[in-house]
Design a protein around this motif. Structure first.
Motif, mmCIF file in Angstrom:
data_model
loop_
_atom_site.group_PDB
_atom_site.id
_atom_site.type_symbol
_atom_site.label_atom_id
_atom_site.label_comp_id
_atom_site.label_asym_id
_atom_site.label_seq_id
_atom_site.Cartn_x
_atom_site.Cartn_y
_atom_site.Cartn_z
ATOM 1 N N THR A 279 0.778 -1.072 0.109
ATOM 2 C CA THR A 279 -0.091 0.059 0.011
ATOM 3 C C THR A 279 0.730 1.336 0.190
ATOM 4 N N TYR A 280 2.095 1.411 0.539
ATOM 5 C CA TYR A 280 3.050 2.385 0.343
ATOM 6 C C TYR A 280 3.793 2.425 -0.943
ATOM 7 N N GLY A 281 3.374 1.810 -1.953
ATOM 8 C CA GLY A 281 3.868 1.633 -3.210
ATOM 9 C C GLY A 281 5.310 0.654 -3.550
ATOM 10 N N PRO A 282 5.791 0.638 -4.368
ATOM 11 C CA PRO A 282 6.809 -0.368 -4.827
ATOM 12 C C PRO A 282 7.902 -0.345 -4.049
ATOM 13 N N PHE A 283 8.417 -1.270 -3.601
ATOM 14 C CA PHE A 283 9.540 -1.380 -2.477
ATOM 15 C C PHE A 283 10.877 -1.071 -3.273
ATOM 16 N N VAL A 284 10.874 -1.872 -4.184
ATOM 17 C CA VAL A 284 12.261 -1.722 -5.207
ATOM 18 C C VAL A 284 12.034 -0.620 -6.244
ATOM 19 N N GLN A 285 12.963 0.144 -6.043
ATOM 20 C CA GLN A 285 13.279 1.408 -7.017
ATOM 21 C C GLN A 285 14.099 1.012 -8.309
ATOM 22 N N LYS A 286 15.131 0.256 -7.882
ATOM 23 C CA LYS A 286 16.152 -0.042 -9.164
ATOM 24 C C LYS A 286 16.798 -1.289 -8.984
ATOM 25 N N LEU A 287 17.169 -2.231 -9.819
ATOM 26 C CA LEU A 287 17.602 -3.218 -9.760
ATOM 27 C C LEU A 287 18.779 -3.510 -10.945
ATOM 28 N N VAL A 288 19.829 -3.943 -10.524
ATOM 29 C CA VAL A 288 21.174 -3.854 -11.472
ATOM 30 C C VAL A 288 21.663 -5.460 -11.159
ATOM 31 N N ILE A 289 21.984 -6.095 -12.282
ATOM 32 C CA ILE A 289 22.567 -7.383 -12.309
ATOM 33 C C ILE A 289 23.870 -7.123 -13.194
ATOM 34 N N ARG A 290 24.892 -7.986 -12.480
ATOM 35 C CA ARG A 290 26.116 -7.992 -13.116
ATOM 36 C C ARG A 290 26.902 -9.558 -12.890
ATOM 37 N N SER A 291 27.974 -9.707 -13.444
ATOM 38 C CA SER A 291 28.681 -11.010 -13.057
ATOM 39 C C SER A 291 30.018 -10.442 -12.123
ATOM 40 N N SER A 292 30.872 -11.441 -11.986
ATOM 41 C CA SER A 292 32.357 -11.092 -11.375
ATOM 42 C C SER A 292 32.831 -10.042 -12.194
ATOM 43 N N THR A 293 32.969 -10.076 -13.489
ATOM 44 C CA THR A 293 33.902 -9.317 -14.298
ATOM 45 C C THR A 293 33.120 -8.564 -15.318
ATOM 46 N N SER A 294 31.893 -8.190 -15.148
ATOM 47 C CA SER A 294 31.303 -7.583 -16.243
ATOM 48 C C SER A 294 30.683 -5.925 -15.654
ATOM 49 N N GLU A 295 30.097 -5.231 -16.427
ATOM 50 C CA GLU A 295 29.691 -4.139 -16.055
ATOM 51 C C GLU A 295 28.142 -4.433 -15.409
ATOM 52 N N GLY A 296 27.545 -3.462 -14.728
ATOM 53 C CA GLY A 296 25.934 -3.515 -14.310
ATOM 54 C C GLY A 296 25.222 -3.443 -15.311
ATOM 55 N N LEU A 297 23.883 -4.009 -15.405
ATOM 56 C CA LEU A 297 23.124 -3.828 -16.396
ATOM 57 C C LEU A 297 21.643 -3.507 -15.618
ATOM 58 N N LEU A 298 20.936 -2.232 -15.792
ATOM 59 C CA LEU A 298 19.965 -1.995 -15.451
ATOM 60 C C LEU A 298 18.636 -2.863 -15.932
ATOM 61 N N LEU A 299 17.887 -3.270 -14.970
ATOM 62 C CA LEU A 299 16.813 -4.273 -15.393
ATOM 63 C C LEU A 299 15.495 -3.538 -15.491
#
Length: 332
Positions: A279-299
């Protein structure tokens, strides 16, 4: 000549200066006091000077000059392959597309194929008014395991049969009240603590020592089903809030099938969303995925956040509409 003549005239008039200059002696006597006396203290403040209109205008002009010029809005998509990243919005990707890109990065960079996959979850901790969600920690059992590492679990019980069951199911330490002293002295250190309800009154001295790892039903670490609790905490993934609003944890290995990586990701996100009412709105604002050697990708968050609350709201609206139709039919 003028000076001696003046002195003679003063000697002649000195005995009769009272009638020549009446009140002269009193004035001469008071003169030193008037000269040496300090000026009287002022008991009121000076009136403030009104600022000129011209000066106000100049101040406003100076503030306008000091203001940083507005940054022009970012463009959505670049046209060419080579571009300045700060002129464009950060691109977001679907989950399947992002996982495929991570696998492709690994092949192009010739890095280790079994490296871990990580996520950074940025949360909105705000509640009503000035209240916030307290930083929390949780453990979740993933549908697909990605590591052979097992957490160490201690089981508190004084029943011999329960102790034997705990040892058979992989408990690192099993015991009763005799373990309290060793835990307080840091001679026993494990990852999780599990207990049966019968021994809980005797474990109160460990409350301040164990804190969030103290056995409780809310954390699923207190109960009678010892094999289930041991499986949950031995194979479970623990994560916690860092820097007041960020969760950083690993969820899979890059060589796993894409479907398994996505399933683990959704399991963690759904568990995180249970700590704040929808009821207070979405809890997750931003989510980034990456591997040990790669850059982060915004999902892109579409399809990742739980939709249970919306379904319930739709059901409630449908029920309200049905009630309205019934009332209208009755009135007619």
């Amino acid at each position: 000549m003028a000076a001696p003549a003046g002195r003679c005239l003063w000697r002649v008039l000195a005995p009769r200066r009272c009638w020549v200059f009446p009140g002269l002696d009193q004035r001469l006597a008071a003169a030193p006091a008037l000269v040496s006396a300090a000026p009287p203290a002022r008991l009121y403040a000076a009136a403030a000077k009104t600022a000129k209109k011209g000066s106000q205008k100049t101040k406003k002009e100076e503030t306008k000059k000091k203001q940083v010029p507005r940054r022009r809005p970012l463009m959505s998509k670049p046209v060419d392959d080579v571009y300045l990243t700060w002129y464009y919005e950060r691109p977001s990707y679907g989950v399947e597309e992002a996982v495929g890109m991570l696998k492709k990065f690994q092949e192009l960079d010739f890095t280790h194929p079994q490296q871990f996959v990580y996520i950074n979850v940025f949360l909105d901790m705000a509640l009503q008014k000035k209240k916030k969600v307290d930083p929390f920690a949780s453990t979740v059992l993933l549908p697909y395991r990605f590591s052979d590492e097992v957490n160490k679990v201690l089981v508190f019980t004084e029943d011999e049969q329960e102790a034997e069951i705990a040892r058979e199911n992989g408990a690192a330490v099993v015991g009763g009240v005799e373990l309290i002293k060793w835990i307080l002295e840091d001679e026993i250190q494990v990852d999780f603590y599990v207990a049966v309800p019968a021994i809980m009154p005797k474990l109160i001295p460990l409350r301040n020592k164990l804190r969030r790892k103290y056995p409780s039903t809310r954390r699923n670490s207190l109960g009678h089903d010892i094999p289930k609790m041991l499986q949950f905490f031995r194979e479970g993934l623990e994560y916690m809030v860092q820097d007041e609003r960020v969760i950083k944890t690993r969820i899979a290995r890059l060589d796993m099938p894409t479907e398994q990586i996505i399933a683990n990701l959704k399991t963690v996100i759904h568990d995180i969303c249970t700590f704040k009412p929808a009821t207070y709105g979405p809890f997750v604002q931003k989510l980034v995925i990456r591997s040990s050697t790669s850059e982060g990708l915004l999902l892109n968050l579409d399809g990742l956040l739980p939709q249970v609350e919306e379904v319930e709201e739709e059901d409630e609206k449908a029920e309200d509409n049905e009630e309205k139709h019934v009332q209208q039919s009755v009135t007619t």
